[in-house]
Design a protein around this motif. Structure first.
Motif, PDB file in Angstrom:
ATOM      1  N   ASP A 198      -6.472   2.516   0.542  1.00  0.00           N
ATOM      2  CA  ASP A 198      -6.514   2.633  -0.916  1.00  0.00           C
ATOM      3  C   ASP A 198      -7.823   3.293  -1.353  1.00  0.00           C
ATOM      4  O   ASP A 198      -8.815   3.304  -0.610  1.00  0.00           O
ATOM      5  CB  ASP A 198      -6.383   1.261  -1.572  1.00  0.00           C
ATOM      6  CG  ASP A 198      -4.965   0.694  -1.487  1.00  0.00           C
ATOM      7  OD1 ASP A 198      -4.057   1.395  -0.989  1.00  0.00           O
ATOM      8  OD2 ASP A 198      -4.774  -0.454  -1.916  1.00  0.00           O
ATOM      9  N   VAL A 199      -7.801   3.845  -2.559  1.00  0.00           N
ATOM     10  CA  VAL A 199      -8.926   4.580  -3.119  1.00  0.00           C
ATOM     11  C   VAL A 199      -9.247   4.001  -4.499  1.00  0.00           C
ATOM     12  O   VAL A 199      -8.327   3.698  -5.265  1.00  0.00           O
ATOM     13  CB  VAL A 199      -8.572   6.080  -3.252  1.00  0.00           C
ATOM     14  CG1 VAL A 199      -9.626   6.848  -4.013  1.00  0.00           C
ATOM     15  CG2 VAL A 199      -8.335   6.699  -1.883  1.00  0.00           C
ATOM     16  N   ILE A 200     -10.516   3.862  -4.794  1.00  0.00           N
ATOM     17  CA  ILE A 200     -10.935   3.495  -6.148  1.00  0.00           C
ATOM     18  C   ILE A 200     -11.299   4.769  -6.889  1.00  0.00           C
ATOM     19  O   ILE A 200     -12.029   5.621  -6.371  1.00  0.00           O
ATOM     20  CB  ILE A 200     -12.125   2.516  -6.130  1.00  0.00           C
ATOM     21  CG1 ILE A 200     -11.667   1.148  -5.615  1.00  0.00           C
ATOM     22  CG2 ILE A 200     -12.743   2.387  -7.529  1.00  0.00           C
ATOM     23  CD1 ILE A 200     -12.762   0.117  -5.516  1.00  0.00           C
ATOM     24  N   ALA A 236     -12.614  -4.402   2.448  1.00  0.00           N
ATOM     25  CA  ALA A 236     -11.299  -4.567   1.827  1.00  0.00           C
ATOM     26  C   ALA A 236     -10.343  -3.445   2.223  1.00  0.00           C
ATOM     27  O   ALA A 236      -9.147  -3.541   1.978  1.00  0.00           O
ATOM     28  CB  ALA A 236     -11.435  -4.621   0.304  1.00  0.00           C
ATOM     29  N   GLY A 237     -10.875  -2.384   2.836  1.00  0.00           N
ATOM     30  CA  GLY A 237     -10.029  -1.272   3.270  1.00  0.00           C
ATOM     31  C   GLY A 237     -10.095  -0.042   2.397  1.00  0.00           C
ATOM     32  O   GLY A 237      -9.385   0.934   2.629  1.00  0.00           O
ATOM     33  N   ILE A 238     -10.945  -0.070   1.380  1.00  0.00           N
ATOM     34  CA  ILE A 238     -11.087   1.108   0.511  1.00  0.00           C
ATOM     35  C   ILE A 238     -11.582   2.271   1.362  1.00  0.00           C
ATOM     36  O   ILE A 238     -12.582   2.161   2.060  1.00  0.00           O
ATOM     37  CB  ILE A 238     -12.057   0.818  -0.656  1.00  0.00           C
ATOM     38  CG1 ILE A 238     -11.454  -0.218  -1.607  1.00  0.00           C
ATOM     39  CG2 ILE A 238     -12.433   2.094  -1.394  1.00  0.00           C
ATOM     40  CD1 ILE A 238     -10.165   0.212  -2.297  1.00  0.00           C
ATOM     41  N   GLN A 239     -10.850   3.392   1.317  1.00  0.00           N
ATOM     42  CA  GLN A 239     -11.251   4.537   2.130  1.00  0.00           C
ATOM     43  C   GLN A 239     -12.219   5.469   1.418  1.00  0.00           C
ATOM     44  O   GLN A 239     -12.916   6.251   2.066  1.00  0.00           O
ATOM     45  CB  GLN A 239     -10.039   5.302   2.648  1.00  0.00           C
ATOM     46  CG  GLN A 239      -9.257   6.060   1.601  1.00  0.00           C
ATOM     47  CD  GLN A 239      -8.234   6.986   2.217  1.00  0.00           C
ATOM     48  OE1 GLN A 239      -8.499   7.650   3.215  1.00  0.00           O
ATOM     49  NE2 GLN A 239      -7.049   7.031   1.631  1.00  0.00           N
ATOM     50  N   ALA A 240     -12.300   5.375   0.092  1.00  0.00           N
ATOM     51  CA  ALA A 240     -13.262   6.197  -0.661  1.00  0.00           C
ATOM     52  C   ALA A 240     -13.304   5.717  -2.105  1.00  0.00           C
ATOM     53  O   ALA A 240     -12.353   5.105  -2.596  1.00  0.00           O
ATOM     54  CB  ALA A 240     -12.873   7.675  -0.631  1.00  0.00           C
ATOM     55  N   VAL A 241     -14.421   6.026  -2.765  1.00  0.00           N
ATOM     56  CA  VAL A 241     -14.548   5.807  -4.200  1.00  0.00           C
ATOM     57  C   VAL A 241     -14.818   7.179  -4.809  1.00  0.00           C
ATOM     58  O   VAL A 241     -15.713   7.898  -4.371  1.00  0.00           O
ATOM     59  CB  VAL A 241     -15.694   4.828  -4.549  1.00  0.00           C
ATOM     60  CG1 VAL A 241     -15.782   4.631  -6.063  1.00  0.00           C
ATOM     61  CG2 VAL A 241     -15.514   3.497  -3.839  1.00  0.00           C
TER      62      VAL A 241
END
Length: 170
Positions: A52-54, A76-81
């Motif tokens: 997921d991406v923010i 948490a698994g965020i791949q990029a912001v």
């Protein structure tokens, strides 16, 4: 990697990303992730998935310099912001943790909460719903830090290579 968009507005501060009440409690990165954005978006920690991406507005990561904000998002698994802008200290903490961050206003304007996205970090491309955006290129050293998983693993790798090369010169 594929994932979905979590979209937030301006001035999302580090106390919202990782609540200050946990700052002095010893937690693993996974435990930190379970509290990510809990005051802003109570469903985030339960529903976020790797990839997921923010996408956020201006001044993402403002506030205190706590590195737990970047740690919990990565765990948490965020791949990029991707944001309109970042607070300087959060930007650096994210890179130190191996979490890619990009300033790209068009992506922020075009994407919505829940949109499916695919990010190709190496190519600097983001795709969603048949549309494609170019992301600003990351400097080669930043890419190396991200590939290594953060500044500490990167430094360890460089030291190991350096020590290995010292033995070859003797």
């Amino acid at each position: 990697m594929k994932g979905k968009v979590w979209k937030y507005g301006d001035n999302v501060n580090t106390d919202v990303i990782f609540p200050g009440k946990y700052t002095y409690t010893p937690l693993t990165p996974e435990e930190m992730a379970s509290h990510a954005l809990e005051d802003l978006d109570p469903e985030f920690a339960r529903l976020v998935r790797p990839g997921d991406v923010i996408v956020a507005g201006r001044n993402f990561g403002c506030g205190s310099s706590r590195e737990q904000a970047a740690i919990c998002l990565k765990a948490a698994g965020i791949q990029a912001v991707i944001a309109r802008s970042f607070a300087r200290i959060f930007f650096r903490n994210a890179i130190n943790q191996g979490l890619p961050v990009f300033v790209q206003e068009e992506v922020v304007a075009d994407l919505n909460q829940g949109d499916e996205v695919e990010l190709n970090l190496e190519a600097g491309e983001l795709v969603s719903g048949g549309r494609q955006w170019r992301l600003p290129p990351l400097p080669s050293m930043v890419l190396e830090i991200i590939r290594a998983g953060g500044l500490i693993p990167y430094t360890r790798q460089k030291l190991a290579v350096s020590k290995s090369n010292e033995g070859k010169r003797e």
